[in-house]
Design a protein around this motif. Structure first.
Motif, mmCIF file in Angstrom:
data_model
loop_
_atom_site.group_PDB
_atom_site.id
_atom_site.type_symbol
_atom_site.label_atom_id
_atom_site.label_comp_id
_atom_site.label_asym_id
_atom_site.label_seq_id
_atom_site.Cartn_x
_atom_site.Cartn_y
_atom_site.Cartn_z
ATOM 1 N N ALA A 1 31.380 59.548 88.107
ATOM 2 C CA ALA A 1 30.188 58.801 88.535
ATOM 3 C C ALA A 1 29.174 58.618 87.416
ATOM 4 C CB ALA A 1 29.540 59.509 89.724
ATOM 5 N N ASP A 2 29.121 59.574 86.490
ATOM 6 C CA ASP A 2 28.158 59.475 85.386
ATOM 7 C C ASP A 2 28.669 58.620 84.236
ATOM 8 O OD1 ASP A 2 30.150 61.085 84.478
ATOM 9 O OD2 ASP A 2 28.877 62.826 84.045
ATOM 10 N N LYS A 3 29.838 57.982 84.438
ATOM 11 C CA LYS A 3 30.454 57.105 83.442
ATOM 12 C C LYS A 3 30.914 57.844 82.201
ATOM 13 C CE LYS A 3 29.838 53.399 85.900
ATOM 14 N NZ LYS A 3 31.000 52.748 86.549
ATOM 15 N N ARG A 4 30.992 59.153 82.285
ATOM 16 C CA ARG A 4 31.486 59.916 81.145
ATOM 17 C C ARG A 4 32.996 60.075 81.281
ATOM 18 N NH1 ARG A 4 27.547 65.068 80.914
ATOM 19 N NH2 ARG A 4 28.970 65.682 79.246
ATOM 20 N N PRO A 5 33.750 59.876 80.180
ATOM 21 C CA PRO A 5 35.209 59.949 80.262
ATOM 22 C C PRO A 5 35.709 61.375 80.473
ATOM 23 C CG PRO A 5 34.499 59.511 78.005
ATOM 24 C CD PRO A 5 33.278 59.460 78.849
ATOM 25 N N ARG A 6 36.766 61.483 81.242
ATOM 26 C CA ARG A 6 37.421 62.779 81.489
ATOM 27 C C ARG A 6 38.920 62.623 81.314
ATOM 28 N NH1 ARG A 6 32.561 63.195 83.197
ATOM 29 N NH2 ARG A 6 31.815 64.831 84.599
ATOM 30 N N ILE A 7 39.549 63.601 80.700
ATOM 31 C CA ILE A 7 41.010 63.693 80.698
ATOM 32 C C ILE A 7 41.417 64.317 82.026
ATOM 33 C CG2 ILE A 7 43.029 64.733 79.597
ATOM 34 C CD1 ILE A 7 41.684 62.628 77.909
ATOM 35 N N VAL A 8 42.403 63.721 82.705
ATOM 36 C CA VAL A 8 42.796 64.255 84.016
ATOM 37 C C VAL A 8 44.251 64.686 84.068
ATOM 38 C CG1 VAL A 8 41.024 63.000 85.288
ATOM 39 C CG2 VAL A 8 43.244 61.921 84.912
ATOM 40 N N GLN B 1 44.600 51.065 86.244
ATOM 41 C CA GLN B 1 44.653 51.130 87.712
ATOM 42 C C GLN B 1 43.237 51.192 88.283
ATOM 43 O OE1 GLN B 1 47.353 54.103 89.148
ATOM 44 N NE2 GLN B 1 46.554 54.086 91.221
ATOM 45 N N GLY B 2 43.026 50.493 89.383
ATOM 46 C CA GLY B 2 41.728 50.544 90.059
ATOM 47 C C GLY B 2 40.705 49.597 89.469
ATOM 48 N N ASP B 3 39.440 50.051 89.402
ATOM 49 C CA ASP B 3 38.325 49.195 88.995
ATOM 50 C C ASP B 3 38.491 48.575 87.611
ATOM 51 O OD1 ASP B 3 37.212 49.850 91.393
ATOM 52 O OD2 ASP B 3 35.732 51.269 90.584
ATOM 53 N N VAL B 4 39.132 49.280 86.694
ATOM 54 C CA VAL B 4 39.258 48.792 85.329
ATOM 55 C C VAL B 4 40.069 47.502 85.249
ATOM 56 C CG1 VAL B 4 41.346 50.133 84.807
ATOM 57 C CG2 VAL B 4 39.792 49.492 82.949
ATOM 58 N N ASP C 1 44.628 58.154 92.920
ATOM 59 C CA ASP C 1 43.795 59.341 93.137
ATOM 60 C C ASP C 1 42.369 59.145 92.623
ATOM 61 O OD1 ASP C 1 45.962 60.651 94.257
ATOM 62 O OD2 ASP C 1 46.588 61.550 92.359
ATOM 63 N N TYR C 2 42.179 58.146 91.762
ATOM 64 C CA TYR C 2 40.863 57.903 91.162
ATOM 65 C C TYR C 2 40.485 56.429 91.328
ATOM 66 C CZ TYR C 2 41.921 62.366 88.935
ATOM 67 O OH TYR C 2 42.249 63.676 88.702
ATOM 68 N N ASN C 3 39.183 56.162 91.374
ATOM 69 C CA ASN C 3 38.717 54.778 91.506
ATOM 70 C C ASN C 3 39.123 53.923 90.314
ATOM 71 O OD1 ASN C 3 37.484 55.363 93.944
ATOM 72 N ND2 ASN C 3 35.496 55.818 93.009
ATOM 73 N N THR C 4 39.146 54.553 89.155
ATOM 74 C CA THR C 4 39.557 53.867 87.934
ATOM 75 C C THR C 4 40.366 54.836 87.102
ATOM 76 O OG1 THR C 4 38.744 52.427 86.167
ATOM 77 C CG2 THR C 4 37.533 54.477 86.536
ATOM 78 N N PHE C 5 41.379 54.314 86.390
ATOM 79 C CA PHE C 5 42.365 55.221 85.801
ATOM 80 C C PHE C 5 43.082 54.506 84.656
ATOM 81 C CE2 PHE C 5 46.782 56.912 85.841
ATOM 82 C CZ PHE C 5 46.548 58.276 85.762
ATOM 83 N N ILE C 6 43.206 55.180 83.519
ATOM 84 C CA ILE C 6 43.969 54.653 82.386
ATOM 85 C C ILE C 6 44.964 55.721 81.942
ATOM 86 C CG2 ILE C 6 43.899 53.732 80.034
ATOM 87 C CD1 ILE C 6 41.026 52.896 80.500
ATOM 88 N N ARG D 1 55.542 61.222 75.597
ATOM 89 C CA ARG D 1 54.380 62.038 75.944
ATOM 90 C C ARG D 1 53.322 61.125 76.558
ATOM 91 N NH1 ARG D 1 52.631 66.655 73.146
ATOM 92 N NH2 ARG D 1 53.960 66.111 71.383
ATOM 93 N N CYS D 2 52.577 61.635 77.536
ATOM 94 C CA CYS D 2 51.556 60.799 78.161
ATOM 95 C C CYS D 2 50.260 61.580 78.356
ATOM 96 C CB CYS D 2 52.053 60.244 79.498
ATOM 97 S SG CYS D 2 52.484 61.487 80.721
ATOM 98 N N VAL D 3 49.162 60.830 78.405
ATOM 99 C CA VAL D 3 47.849 61.394 78.667
ATOM 100 C C VAL D 3 47.083 60.373 79.497
ATOM 101 C CG1 VAL D 3 46.948 60.495 76.484
ATOM 102 C CG2 VAL D 3 45.754 62.367 77.623
ATOM 103 N N ALA D 4 46.299 60.848 80.470
ATOM 104 C CA ALA D 4 45.575 59.943 81.364
ATOM 105 C C ALA D 4 44.137 60.397 81.506
ATOM 106 C CB ALA D 4 46.253 59.887 82.732
ATOM 107 N N GLY D 5 43.265 59.415 81.822
ATOM 108 C CA GLY D 5 41.857 59.742 81.972
ATOM 109 C C GLY D 5 41.169 58.814 82.955
ATOM 110 N N THR D 6 39.926 59.149 83.267
ATOM 111 C CA THR D 6 39.138 58.362 84.210
ATOM 112 C C THR D 6 37.671 58.449 83.835
ATOM 113 O OG1 THR D 6 38.746 57.984 86.570
ATOM 114 C CG2 THR D 6 38.757 60.271 85.826
ATOM 115 N N LEU D 7 36.852 57.697 84.546
ATOM 116 C CA LEU D 7 35.398 57.799 84.437
ATOM 117 C C LEU D 7 34.878 58.359 85.743
ATOM 118 C CD1 LEU D 7 34.452 54.337 82.859
ATOM 119 C CD2 LEU D 7 34.672 56.529 81.674
#
Length: 396
Positions: A302-309, A225-228, A278-283, A294-300
């Motif tokens: 501004a510093d391009k570091r991955p985060r679990i959200v 979703q988003g930029d990706v 909710d995020y500019n880019t989202f997987i 079961r599901c898990v989601a994350g984003t990048l």
């Protein structure tokens, strides 16, 4: 002459531990010999087992029923010593063992004891815990046949490998096609720069879901979703699947992951949503097994570091670190303090502590970054805390 008395294969039960490509071939040939085949493999679906003509069972049942046991699994933390003293005790008297997969799958000292007692009637081994195997406690045993890791040492295999390498080099030189690369993604240089941070995120999401998956996979759904969505997401999907499968299969890489999933009848669903949420880019990765989804989601950021959200659609933000503890529990007072105390007694320092819950009093999740790996005793202590449902040590 009586020393060479053997047994017939027809009507006997073969237990296959690890029913991937090689395990499936072994099963097929055993069926041709009129054997009954049972298989243990957490990633083997019921449908795939039916297609192969084998019966899917749990490990303990396989150990109890098999007349012959053959191993075809990689060597991982989960499979190391899978045939140990406890496993041999559950087997039939007179069972026969074949290991042409990986050394270390069998506890060799426990096998020697089982051979001497007659519990194991014979063993055929092509691989050993220490190789090259110049010395081994099993060498010379009258009921053991050994070969020096010769599984692929045939004229045909060597010719086939040489032809395959030549064909792949020709494809690259003539058409630029890259096949079976182990150290590079199948993407252009321009794409690689933009994809790099997303690859890290995809790897973390896949690895996270894979380490928590304990049953046969049926479906993997990956939502972008988003930029990706502006990028070539095919390599990202491959990396997610690679991360999911690697905990049990050491031969999986980015290039062959999708083929391995197809071979095991795992459906891969990829969806794209251009609009931002909710995020500019989202997987988001959703895994369906025979028992749960079961599901898990994350984003990048501004510093391009991955985060679990989010995990299981429970909002929870964290960065993954080398050693982490995943805890699922009921949302009731006292849990956080009890968990911190337990880890402190074990000498484990908490680096970060992330929490989320579905609703007040409902399911809650704690993802704890610790400075060292938690041992089995610590995991057992955490699991015994009131209101805890699941505990898992994760490594990244």
């Amino acid at each position: 002459k009586s020393r060479f008395m053997g047994v017939e294969l027809p009507s006997k039960t073969l237990g296959v531990i690890g029913c991937g490509n090689i395990g499936a071939i072994a099963a097929e040939r055993a069926l041709g010999l009129k054997m009954k085949v049972i298989a243990f493999d957490p990633y083997l679906s019921v449908e795939r087992a039916e297609e192969l003509g084998v019966e899917k069972v749990e490990l303990d049942e396989l150990l109890e029923r098999a007349d012959f046991i053959t191993l075809h699994t990689p060597l991982t933390d989960t499979t190391r010593g899978i045939l140990n003293a406890e496993a041999f005790a559950k087997m039939k008297d007179g069972v026969r063992i074949v290991n042409c997969a990986r050394g270390g799958l069998i506890d060799e000292e426990a096998l020697l004891v089982a051979l001497d007692s007659g519990k194991v009637a014979g063993a055929a081994l092509d691989v050993f815990a220490e190789e090259p195997a110049k010395e081994n406690i099993l060498f010379g045993h009258e009921n053991v046949v050994v070969t020096p890791h010769l599984g692929a040492s045939t004229s045909e295999a060597q010719v086939n490998v040489a032809v395959q390498v030549a064909e792949q080099m020709a494809d690259y030189l003539l058409d630029g096609a890259v096949t079976n690369a182990l150290n590079m993604p199948s993407v252009t240089a321009e794409e690689s720069v933009r994809l790099s941070p997303y690859m890290s995120l995809a790897k973390q999401l896949g690895s996270f879901a894979g380490q928590l998956t304990e049953h046969a996979l049926k479906t993997i759904q990956i939502e972008y979703q988003g930029d990706v969505t502006e990028l070539n997401t095919r390599p990202l999907t491959a990396i997610v699947v690679q991360g999911l499968l690697q905990p049990l299969m050491d031969c999986v890489n980015m290039v062959n992951a999708l083929a391995v999933a197809k071979e095991r009848d795992i459906d891969i669903i990829e969806t794209r949503h251009d609009a931002e949420g909710d995020y500019n880019t989202f997987i988001k990765v959703t895994v369906t097994t025979e028992h749960q989804t079961r599901c898990v989601a994350g984003t990048l950021f501004a510093d391009k570091r991955p985060r679990i959200v989010s995990i299981k659609d429970i909002a929870l933000e964290t960065e993954l670190t080398p050693n982490m503890l995943y805890v699922s529990n009921e949302d009731l007072p006292g849990f956080i303090g009890a968990l911190g105390t337990t880890l402190g007694r074990a000498g484990l320092n908490i680096a970060t502590f992330s929490l989320g819950r579905a609703e007040e009093g409902g399911e809650a999740i704690a993802l704890v970054a610790i400075d060292a790996q938690a041992d089995a005793e610590t995991l057992s202590a955490v699991e015994s805390l009131p209101h805890v449902k699941q505990v898992k040590a994760l490594t990244f």
